[in-house]
Scaffold this active site. Sequence first.
Site, short mmCIF file in Angstrom:
data_model
loop_
_atom_site.label_atom_id
_atom_site.label_comp_id
_atom_site.label_asym_id
_atom_site.label_seq_id
_atom_site.Cartn_x
_atom_site.Cartn_y
_atom_site.Cartn_z
N HIS A 249 -6.51 22.99 -54.29
CA HIS A 249 -5.18 23.00 -54.90
C HIS A 249 -4.81 21.52 -55.01
O HIS A 249 -4.30 20.92 -54.06
CB HIS A 249 -4.17 23.73 -54.02
N ARG B 245 -1.73 39.86 -50.71
CA ARG B 245 -0.27 39.86 -50.53
C ARG B 245 0.49 39.56 -51.82
O ARG B 245 1.62 39.94 -51.99
CB ARG B 245 0.14 38.79 -49.50
N HIS C 289 -13.14 25.05 -53.87
CA HIS C 289 -11.76 25.51 -53.68
C HIS C 289 -10.82 24.33 -53.51
O HIS C 289 -10.97 23.55 -52.56
CB HIS C 289 -11.66 26.43 -52.46
N ASP D 287 -9.72 22.56 -50.46
CA ASP D 287 -8.48 23.34 -50.35
C ASP D 287 -7.21 22.49 -50.43
O ASP D 287 -6.79 22.10 -51.51
CB ASP D 287 -8.54 24.15 -49.04
N TYR E 242 -2.41 27.40 -59.24
CA TYR E 242 -1.30 28.36 -59.23
C TYR E 242 0.06 27.77 -59.55
O TYR E 242 1.04 28.50 -59.64
CB TYR E 242 -1.27 29.16 -57.93
N HIS F 52 -11.97 31.48 -47.43
CA HIS F 52 -11.65 31.40 -46.00
C HIS F 52 -12.42 32.44 -45.16
O HIS F 52 -13.32 32.08 -44.43
CB HIS F 52 -10.14 31.52 -45.71
N HIS G 182 -8.12 34.34 -52.12
CA HIS G 182 -7.96 34.08 -50.68
C HIS G 182 -8.11 35.41 -49.94
O HIS G 182 -7.52 36.41 -50.35
CB HIS G 182 -6.56 33.56 -50.37
ZN ZN Z 1 -6.41 27.85 -50.86
#
Ligand code: ZN
Length: 454
Positions: A56, A210, A54, A320, A120, A269, A232
């Site tokens: 970003h 979300r 994971h 992350d 993303y 997570h 997530h």
């Molecule tokens: Zn993340």
Amino acid sequence: MKTIWAAQALLPTGWASDVAVTVDETGQITDIADGQPARGHRAGILLPAPANAHSHAFQRAMAGLTETRGPDPRDSFWTWRRLMYRFLDLLTPEQVQAITALVQMEMLEAGYATNVEFHYLHHQPGGVPYYDLSEMSQRITAAALQTGIGLTLLPVQYQFGGCDRRELTAGQIRFGNDPARFARLMEEASRALTALPADTRLGVAPHSLRAVAPESVTEAPELAAGGPIHMHLAEQLAEVEEVQSAYGQRPVEWLLDNAHVTDQWCLIHCTQMEVHETTALALTGAVAGLCPITESSLGDGIFDGVRWLDTQGKIAIGSDSNIRISLSEELRTLDYSQRLRDGSRAALATPEHSTGRRLFNAVCTGGARAAGRNAGHIAKGYLADLLALDDGHIDLAGQSGDKLLDCWIFAGDDRMVTDVWSAGRHLVKEGRHIARDQITAAYGEAIKPLRDAL
Ligand code: ZN
């Protein structure tokens, strides 16, 4: 064909000595034998190299810059969020490529063979797509071409600012796609990946409960087309409360009732689960994608690792936010978090295996699963994702068996890593990535304007 010889190696059957591993041109292990005379590339302690499950990548450029508080003392996220939004007003494709290359280089030097990129950041500042919808995916691909790391690209679907389907905020506008445009993005990203070696994988990532509509979660397996599905899940209390008030269930409860969760899924997570959720989710075979350093940095909470592993749950490890990229430190932090919570020692050890051995085995097999990659073992037919530790290091010399892993994880750090291969590509030698100087220089140039503007 090439041969890697190691004084000690961790095989599926256990530790072996004087091991010769033969790797073919496609990066697959074709033969293994122990008790062999030294030949080919000589390594000290040979281990499977896990995937970093994971990441970003762009957030690496923010590392260390968010440790002050803003005007509201109760809002501990203020500086992090503010800096993240400032970054998102500025980041160019060239910068993203340079930052990603640095991240992938650091992953390799830490002992990871694969970057599972939860990607993303798709559009221009202001939210208008680039001329090529997959411009940013192409930048990540270009970085992987330079670093040689195994890439599992997970284009992220992000549509709403919350469960009530509110509009995206200025800080989120570069992430957004409706389902039709996202499907196009997946197709374009898939084409971009053909520039990379055959071990490259494509998966899909609905960002969170979300940020997408429920059907984007339940229909994710169709888009994934057999590749991994990441999301997530249950990271922070506020998220649990938002999902509960919108859907009448906690995030894990909702997912288990509404989606067909299998071992194709990796849930990132899971730091906010109740006992019944931990047990039920573990039994699906899904991988829990844990990021202990980032979860510590953000104050997310402590994953229930003892219960999860005792329920045969699978885990993978990821960096992350990339505030710090260190495989040994992620594993150490995971076990230490359990000890701090429970007042225990060697929390994840079993009667058969030490803490280091159990954790390392778990993240090698779980990481391969999460990356959709035929790896995780030094065995015939698997990809040669390998790392070597320095058996002359003062904390490793004279040690054998599981103590080697324990000394690396609990007493050592990444400086013990001498070599890393991803699908047979020999990318780290004597502790340094083979293109370290160019990658580091390009990163320094790329972030200069960012530093000046912040
Ligand atoms: Zn993340």
